[in-house]
Each structure stands twice: as C-alpha cells, then as structure tokens.
Motif scaffolding. Structure first.
Motif, PDB file in Angstrom:
ATOM      1  N   HIS A 245      26.977 -17.719 -29.138  1.00 21.60           N
ATOM      2  CA  HIS A 245      26.425 -18.050 -30.452  1.00 21.60           C
ATOM      3  C   HIS A 245      25.440 -16.948 -30.803  1.00 21.60           C
ATOM      4  O   HIS A 245      24.424 -16.759 -30.125  1.00 21.60           O
TER       5      HIS A 245
ATOM      6  N   LYS B 260      12.563 -23.170 -28.740  1.00 20.60           N
ATOM      7  CA  LYS B 260      13.238 -23.712 -29.925  1.00 20.60           C
ATOM      8  C   LYS B 260      14.576 -24.353 -29.551  1.00 20.60           C
ATOM      9  O   LYS B 260      14.940 -25.411 -30.098  1.00 20.60           O
ATOM     10  N   VAL B 261      15.307 -23.722 -28.646  1.00  8.32           N
ATOM     11  CA  VAL B 261      16.606 -24.261 -28.239  1.00  8.32           C
ATOM     12  C   VAL B 261      16.432 -25.593 -27.508  1.00  8.32           C
ATOM     13  O   VAL B 261      17.154 -26.564 -27.780  1.00  8.32           O
TER      14      VAL B 261
ATOM     15  N   ALA C 216      16.331 -32.893 -29.859  1.00  9.97           N
ATOM     16  CA  ALA C 216      16.428 -33.537 -31.171  1.00  9.97           C
ATOM     17  C   ALA C 216      17.838 -34.048 -31.443  1.00  9.97           C
ATOM     18  O   ALA C 216      18.020 -35.037 -32.179  1.00  9.97           O
ATOM     19  N   GLN C 217      18.850 -33.385 -30.842  1.00 15.63           N
ATOM     20  CA  GLN C 217      20.240 -33.767 -31.105  1.00 15.63           C
ATOM     21  C   GLN C 217      20.855 -34.619 -29.991  1.00 15.63           C
ATOM     22  O   GLN C 217      22.061 -34.837 -29.972  1.00 15.63           O
TER      23      GLN C 217
ATOM     24  N   VAL D 218      23.468 -25.433 -31.184  1.00 12.97           N
ATOM     25  CA  VAL D 218      23.266 -26.635 -30.369  1.00 12.97           C
ATOM     26  C   VAL D 218      24.253 -27.724 -30.769  1.00 12.97           C
ATOM     27  O   VAL D 218      24.859 -28.392 -29.925  1.00 12.97           O
ATOM     28  N   SER D 219      24.452 -27.887 -32.074  1.00 16.02           N
ATOM     29  CA  SER D 219      25.409 -28.887 -32.562  1.00 16.02           C
ATOM     30  C   SER D 219      26.816 -28.586 -32.069  1.00 16.02           C
ATOM     31  O   SER D 219      27.547 -29.480 -31.617  1.00 16.02           O
TER      32      SER D 219
ATOM     33  N   GLU E 195      22.027 -19.003 -35.042  1.00 12.92           N
ATOM     34  CA  GLU E 195      21.556 -20.131 -35.854  1.00 12.92           C
ATOM     35  C   GLU E 195      21.410 -21.309 -34.901  1.00 12.92           C
ATOM     36  O   GLU E 195      22.397 -21.967 -34.553  1.00 12.92           O
ATOM     37  N   ILE E 196      20.208 -21.569 -34.461  1.00 20.18           N
ATOM     38  CA  ILE E 196      19.969 -22.458 -33.326  1.00 20.18           C
ATOM     39  C   ILE E 196      20.486 -23.871 -33.575  1.00 20.18           C
ATOM     40  O   ILE E 196      21.156 -24.466 -32.708  1.00 20.18           O
ATOM     41  N   LYS E 197      20.223 -24.402 -34.729  1.00 21.96           N
ATOM     42  CA  LYS E 197      20.646 -25.782 -35.004  1.00 21.96           C
ATOM     43  C   LYS E 197      22.160 -25.923 -34.930  1.00 21.96           C
ATOM     44  O   LYS E 197      22.690 -26.866 -34.329  1.00 21.96           O
ATOM     45  N   LYS E 198      22.878 -24.976 -35.530  1.00 22.55           N
ATOM     46  CA  LYS E 198      24.346 -25.027 -35.487  1.00 22.55           C
ATOM     47  C   LYS E 198      24.858 -24.780 -34.075  1.00 22.55           C
ATOM     48  O   LYS E 198      25.803 -25.437 -33.625  1.00 22.55           O
TER      49      LYS E 198
ATOM     50  N   GLU F 251      15.593 -28.282 -29.930  1.00 23.37           N
ATOM     51  CA  GLU F 251      16.747 -28.659 -30.756  1.00 23.37           C
ATOM     52  C   GLU F 251      17.733 -29.512 -29.960  1.00 23.37           C
ATOM     53  O   GLU F 251      18.304 -30.484 -30.491  1.00 23.37           O
TER      54      GLU F 251
END
Length: 481
Positions: free
Chosen positions: A377, A265-266, A272-273, A235-236, A230-233, A269
């Motif tokens: 991850h 995508k990574v 973006a973060q 990276v977070s 889950e890329i967003k999680k 992201e």
C-alpha cells in the motif's frame, strides 16, 4: 474392512478415469461453438446453485463465512466465465500470415482436479469450467472433509453440461475418498494432467506422479504499508482481505509490515477499524492454539473468527473485534505466527524503510510462501516498482491481497489456482486459465529457400598406396620394440 474400502475406492477411480476419457474422446471432436454452449450452461447452473452449495460447504467443513462462500461460488461461476467465454481454445487459434504459421489448440485429455476443503465448491466450479472450456474432461479428487459438497457441485455441473450436449461421464468425482484412490487417479493412464490445489504434501505428490501437473504452494503473503500510503484505505483493504471467508484464500494477508514513520497512525487506524493488538503474553497463548509444534496450522481453527480463537486461547478481546494482530520481533521456528495462518490472525512488524520491508518480506516468503504473493500500500510508484524485481509471482498494489490475488479486485486472470513459479517448484507463475490446459500445435510453411551449392571435388592426393604401406610398417615396427 479398511482394505476392502480402499480396493473399492481404487476401482471407482479407475472407472471414473475410463469414463471421462471415453467422453473426452467425443468432446475432442466438438466445435468451439459447441464447447462454448456447454460451458455457458455450466456457468448458469453454478450461479443458480451458488447459495445452497455455499451453505453445504460451510456446514460440512465448518470453515469460513457462508456469505463469503456464496461470493466465491459466484466469482468462479461468473467472473471466471466472463474472462474465458470468448477465448479460442479448440481448432485454429491464430494465423500469422507474415511468418506463415498457423496455431491450433488441442485438448490435453482428462484433467485430475484435486480440491481443498478451504474453497471446496468454488474451486470445483472453477476447475470444471476451465477444463471443459479447453475441451478436456475432468475427474475430481475431493478433500475428505469436504467430500459431500464437492460431489454436489460436480453433479450440478455434470448435469448442466450433459443437458447442453456434453457426453455422459465428462465430469466425474470420487465418492469413496482415500489416499489410495487419489494416488490411483494421479498415475492412471487415462489422466493427462493434474491440477492440484491442497496441502504441500498432496501438491508434491502430484508433481511426483510422472505426468504434467500444475500445483500451488502456501501463501503467507506479507503486506507492506509504506509511509506514503492512504492509511485508512490501506487498513480497510487489509482487514477486508484477511476477514474475507475468515482468511482461507491462500493469497490472503498473513503479515503486516508497517513503515516506522507512520507506525502510530497505522496502529490507531487498525484499532479504530476492529483490529486487536495482542500483548506479548496473548501472542504466546494464541500461538499455542493456532499453530502446531511442527509449524503447521491447527486445522480446528482454520477459517475461524477472532472470538473463537480468543476463547480457545483463554483471552478476552473487545466486542466487535474483526482481526487479531500479533506484534512479533522475529520469524521462523521461534515465532509460530510468522508462518501461514488461514484464519483471522495477522503477524505484525515495524520496519525502518522500504528496503528493510523488502528484505523482511523475502525472508517471510522464503520461510513459507515462496513465489506466491506480496502486497503493498503506497502512493510512491518508484518504490512500488522496486518490488517487481523481487522473487514473487504477484505484487498487488493498494488492494486486498486475497481478492486481488485471485483476480477479483485486479486485472489478473480470475482463478482459484495461483502458480508460484519455479521459486517454489511450480510449473507456472500464472493464475491458471484454460490456456494452460491445451496443447498448441503449429503448421509452418517454408519462408526461405535453402541455398545449395555443388560440392567441390576432393583434390587428388599426391600420396600413393606404397607410401601409406611404408608408414604403416614403420609404426608397427615401433610398437614391437
């Protein structure tokens, strides 16, 4: 003058060890209930004083983030305490009626606690709690750059322990910090075991002191973002782990390994973060200021935010940048940022699949951080389980590495001393708890009879004494020829 100070510090070390041993002899007679009352009082005092101790640590060391140091103090005071509070550590621990064995816990004696500047007050709280829970005394050897805050934490804990019934002197701390004093403590007869957290040289010295020791190695944890993640999680989690106290926890992420199919995508992201990807020229500039020519880290940039590092390197980064990411084409001496970085800088690699990620992760850990921590991850449990066989003590799944490694976001034992196993020359691969600081003796009853049979008499020999004499004569005659 320096010699006088060294001699004075050595004498202080001897006095503290002697007082702690005298106090520990008394504590060794306490019941589990008395021990638990003391440890509970220490935990309560550490919680009550967590904030100003964190402020003192941040002001003295200039490392990390004050708010995160508060969280670490509370983690040591509350999470560690909650984990250990119901442990049986003294007296009868367990009985095995089937095999007729009774196990009893016995304190080791006096622990020497070596405390780093990166996590000074939290490590002091943690080591005091686990040592006294095991019925031991403890004497702290602080890092010279964190001496005041470590002494303050030790004093808070000592006062709480004594008020709850512990003997005076059960917790001691060097105020005159010299290598001579630290070495004196390591080798002192009244010290039974060394609990070492610090640089590689100090940990090696602890293992060379001629007594039992638990030491920790460098971290340099690689983190793999596998294509099913889950890329967003992911990276977070990575940014959360690396920016917590600005990366000074040894289990914090140090290198990102991105699975090639999700590379774009990574990267998007991360940007973006709040991640900033350095150009090739910027990587060189950051390398020169963060790392030393010998491969170590510039202590002036330990626990610093990305803006401080960027300014020192002479580069411009966007407002709101949370982490600096350095794309690298290799590792080792030609790539300084492939080594452990206790600050807000991450190395970055792109790998074609999980097998290449595994190979690269092992190479990075062998370079620095052998046996410590690896994070992944992924949603593919089959791939995740492949990493169980790899030479590392902690494989952390879908969680911030720094916080997962110490047991904050995982079910691992809450601890601020993380063993690296024999891979790194460490005596344990565990997160160290009170159970590592006790001796266990066993009372064992007989469970089966030994069958005894009368010995058969030796058969009578048909060889006479005259025959033997004749053989001897023949042998002697041969020897004379």
């Amino acid at each position: 003058m320096a010699l006088d100070y060294d001699l004075s510090s050595i004498q202080e070390a001897r006095d503290l060890a002697r007082k702690a041993k005298e106090a520990q002899r008394v504590l060794a007679g306490y019941s589990q209930q008395q021990i638990d009352r003391i440890v509970a009082a220490m935990s309560e005092a550490a919680v009550a004083n967590a904030e100003w101790l964190a402020r003192m640590a941040a002001d003295e060391t200039k490392f990390g983030i004050f708010q995160d140091k508060v969280k670490k103090n509370l983690f040591a005071a509350k999470n560690v305490y909650e984990y250990i509070k119901n442990m049986k550590t003294v007296g009868v621990l367990r009985e095995d009626p089937q095999n007729k064995v009774i196990e009893a816990g016995v304190p080791m004696g006096v622990v020497m606690g070596i405390i780093p500047s990166t996590n000074p007050t939290s490590t002091t709280i943690y080591k005091a709690l686990v040592s006294l829970k095991a019925g031991n005394g403890i004497v702290f050897a602080p890092h010279p750059n964190a001496c005041r805050c470590i002494n303050a934490a030790a004093q808070v804990l000592h006062e709480a322990a004594v008020k709850a019934g512990a003997p005076e002197g059960i917790i001691g701390c060097l105020t005159k910090v010299t290598m001579a004093a630290t070495e004196e403590l390591m080798k002192h007869d009244d010290i039974s075991v060394i609990l070492a957290t610090g640089g590689p040289g100090l940990v090696k010295a602890a293992y060379s002191a001629g007594k039992p020791a638990y030491g920790v190695g460098a971290g340099n944890a690689p983190v793999f973002i596998e294509r099913s993640a889950e890329i967003k999680k992911a990276v977070s989690d990575i940014i959360t782990g690396k920016t917590f106290d600005n990366g000074v926890i040894c289990a914090s992420e140090n290198s990102i390994l991105i699975d090639e199919p999700i590379k774009d995508k990574v990267i998007a992201e991360f940007e973006a973060q709040g991640g900033y990807f350095l150009s090739k020229d910027e990587v060189e500039k950051v390398s020169r200021v963060v790392m030393t020519p010998k491969g170590g880290m510039n202590s002036a940039l330990v626990g610093k935010g990305p803006k401080v590092i960027a300014d020192r390197a002479g580069i411009t980064i966007p407002e709101g940048t949370r982490i600096l990411i350095a794309p690298l084409e290799g590792y080792g001496p030609g790539f300084p940022l492939s080594y452990e970085k206790l600050t807000t800088v991450l190395a970055c690699y792109v790998v074609k699949d999980w097998e290449e990620a595994c190979h690269l992760a092992i190479e990075l850990l062998n370079l620095m951080g052998a046996g410590h921590t690896f994070a992944i991850h992924s949603q593919n449990d089959e791939i995740i389980r492949e990493f169980i066989r790899k030479p590392v003590s902690r494989i952390l799944v879908n969680t911030p590495s720094s916080l997962g490694g110490i047991g904050y976001t995982t079910g691992l034992a809450p601890s601020l001393t993380l063993g690296c196993g024999t891979i790194a020359g460490s005596s344990t691969s565990d997160n160290v708890t009170p159970m590592h600081l006790i001796n266990i003796k066993r009372l064992a009853y007989q469970t089966c009879q030994v069958e005894t049979q009368p010995k058969a008499p030796c058969p009578e020999s048909s060889i006479s004494a005259e025959d033997i004499a004749e053989v001897v004569k023949k042998v002697l005659a041969e020897l004379k020829r």
